[in-house]
Design an enzyme around this catalytic site. Structure first.
Site, short mmCIF file in Angstrom:
data_model
loop_
_atom_site.label_atom_id
_atom_site.label_comp_id
_atom_site.label_asym_id
_atom_site.label_seq_id
_atom_site.Cartn_x
_atom_site.Cartn_y
_atom_site.Cartn_z
N HIS A 1 0.86 -1.21 0.00
CA HIS A 1 0.00 0.00 0.00
C HIS A 1 0.89 1.24 0.00
O HIS A 1 1.50 1.57 1.01
CB HIS A 1 -0.89 0.01 1.25
CG HIS A 1 -1.78 1.22 1.35
ND1 HIS A 1 -3.12 1.12 1.63
CD2 HIS A 1 -1.55 2.54 1.23
CE1 HIS A 1 -3.66 2.32 1.67
NE2 HIS A 1 -2.71 3.22 1.42
N HIS B 1 1.40 5.44 -1.80
CA HIS B 1 0.98 6.55 -2.65
C HIS B 1 2.23 7.11 -3.33
O HIS B 1 3.07 7.71 -2.66
CB HIS B 1 0.31 7.65 -1.82
CG HIS B 1 -0.90 7.16 -1.10
ND1 HIS B 1 -2.18 7.24 -1.62
CD2 HIS B 1 -1.03 6.53 0.11
CE1 HIS B 1 -3.04 6.69 -0.77
NE2 HIS B 1 -2.36 6.25 0.29
N LYS C 1 -9.52 -0.44 -5.15
CA LYS C 1 -9.50 0.27 -3.87
C LYS C 1 -10.83 0.93 -3.61
O LYS C 1 -11.35 1.66 -4.47
CB LYS C 1 -8.39 1.33 -3.91
CG LYS C 1 -8.29 2.19 -2.67
CD LYS C 1 -7.78 1.39 -1.49
CE LYS C 1 -7.89 2.21 -0.21
NZ LYS C 1 -6.63 2.47 0.43
N HIS D 1 -10.25 1.26 2.45
CA HIS D 1 -9.97 2.30 3.44
C HIS D 1 -11.11 2.18 4.44
O HIS D 1 -12.23 2.63 4.18
CB HIS D 1 -9.92 3.70 2.79
CG HIS D 1 -9.57 4.75 3.80
ND1 HIS D 1 -8.33 5.35 3.84
CD2 HIS D 1 -10.27 5.27 4.85
CE1 HIS D 1 -8.28 6.19 4.86
NE2 HIS D 1 -9.45 6.17 5.49
N HIS E 1 -4.12 -0.46 6.26
CA HIS E 1 -3.58 0.38 7.33
C HIS E 1 -4.43 0.34 8.61
O HIS E 1 -4.95 1.36 9.07
CB HIS E 1 -3.35 1.83 6.89
CG HIS E 1 -4.43 2.43 6.02
ND1 HIS E 1 -5.76 2.42 6.36
CD2 HIS E 1 -4.35 3.06 4.83
CE1 HIS E 1 -6.43 3.04 5.39
NE2 HIS E 1 -5.61 3.43 4.46
N ASP F 1 1.69 2.79 3.45
CA ASP F 1 0.83 3.97 3.31
C ASP F 1 1.66 5.25 3.27
O ASP F 1 1.21 6.30 3.73
CB ASP F 1 -0.22 4.05 4.44
CG ASP F 1 -1.35 5.02 4.08
OD1 ASP F 1 -1.48 5.38 2.90
OD2 ASP F 1 -2.08 5.44 5.01
#
Ligand code: NCD
Ligand code: ZN
Length: 369
Positions: A30, A32, A116, A153, A191, A264
């Protein structure tokens, strides 16, 4: 990055207080990586330690089609030096009206690894997220049929729910329904930050797993307010009480294959963090593996690091294990105060702080494997 002489793996990690650990190279399940100048600057911090990464699709606009995922994957690869051994695994961002056949084709053709689900307005760039999970039941049915993982999420977005309860409420109100309606769907609760999430994942069947970030293993919610407000420690889901951090540590170091590494890492320009309404997200890529090693060492569980970082994730996703290795050494070092990344200043997790473990190299596979 220097290579190192291959030393026996098992012996070193089995001694009581090792100063050097060699493990199969990990993946980040995971992350970004952003886009544009930010992408060009941050991708290398992930690629220096991880062989593969599940890349989050919350760009502006979000990645909702195969074509967008292919173009983004190409931009990630172009952002890295030619000889970089790094595979971005692409995800699609679920919206209320996403096309199920596009998702299915993307998975079948090897472009998309997972989807996601951001509840609308849950976090950074989630305005296009799902407003009611029932609206995407058709997509979830297709994903269940083809074996495509759903990444969640897991936070309720009802404004009346206390921010520290949002994960637990999401589990109660939404996740239980998804699991009940789609019993054969592979799900990763991303997360996780609470004891409730740990317990729910432990009690569920083998198709429900969870990722755990380095920062949630290192800090509790007090850290955000230590001597004043600390915007660089603000992320979503927000860090919780100490009891939850301890539950996460226990889960991560338990050896349970349902828990695996997902950083994350979520960089934001310093001005977007240090402002009246700062963005959620912690840029931990420069220190991620080192933080995991530190937490596992503190728990006397370095022998469980390889399973958490390098084995449980690929096994869950049905992907091969990495063949090469990385070496971590117990050598204290100071984290940079900030990074000037293509004209953008970003403050990393643990900026200016000391970290006891350091990634010191990559090697080829040993005969142990
Ligand atoms: C992430 C981001 O900045 O994209 N922020 C965060 O706090 N983790 C989004 C997310 O994963 O919630
Ligand atoms: Zn994220």
């Amino acid at each position: 990055m220097p290579t190192f002489n291959q030393a026996p793996v098992r012996q070193e990690i089995n001694i009581q207080s090792p100063r050097r650990v060699i493990i199969r190279q990990p993946d980040d399940w995971h992350v970004h990586l952003r886009d544009g100048p930010m992408l060009a600057s941050v991708a290398g911090y992930t690629a220096r330690q991880f062989a593969r990464a599940i890349v989050m699709p919350n760009l502006v606009p979000p990645v909702t089609t195969m074509a967008a995922a292919i173009a983004y994957r190409d931009r990630i690869i172009a952002a890295l030096p030619l000889d970089t051994a790094f595979t971005p695994l692409m995800t699609a961002y679920l919206t209320d009206d996403i096309d199920a056949s596009e998702i299915e084709r993307g998975f079948q053709e090897g472009v998309l690894t997972a989807c996601k689900l951001y509840p609308a307005h849950a976090t950074t760039n989630s305005a296009h997220g799902v407003t009611d999970v029932r609206k995407i039941y058709g997509v979830l049915a297709a994903m269940e049929r083809i074996g495509m993982p759903l990444l969640l999420h897991g936070e309720a977005t009802d404004r009346h729910v206390d921010i520290f309860d949002r994960e637990a409420v999401f589990i109660d109100r939404i996740l239980t329904k998804i699991v009940a309606n789609f019993p054969a769907l592979k799900i990763v609760l991303e997360h996780i930050t609470t004891r409730e999430a740990v317990q729910f994942v432990e009690a569920a069947g083998p198709l429900l797993a969870a990722t755990i970030t380095p920062h949630h293993l290192m800090i509790n919610r007090n850290a955000m307010f230590e001597g004043g407000i600390r915007p660089h420690l603000y992320c979503l889901p927000v860090a919780k009480r100490e009891v939850h951090r301890l539950a996460l540590r226990k889960a991560a170091t338990s050896g349970n294959p349902k828990f695996f590494l997902g950083t994350d890492s979520a960089p934001h320009a310093v001005g977007d963090k240090e402002t009246a309404c700062g963005c959620a997200g912690i840029f931990n890529a420069p220190v991620a593996l080192e933080c995991y090693a530190t937490a596992f060492d503190e728990e006397n569980a370095l022998d469980k690091l390889e399973a958490f970082a390098s084995e449980n994730g690929p096994k869950f996703y049905g992907l091969p294990l990495n063949e090469n290795t990385v070496c971590l050494e117990k050598t204290e070092w100071r984290v940079e105060a900030d990074f000037a990344l293509g004209g953008i200043t970003v403050v990393p997790f643990l900026a200016s702080g000391l970290v006891p473990w350091k990634l010191s190299g990559r090697g080829a596979v040993t005969s142990d494997y």
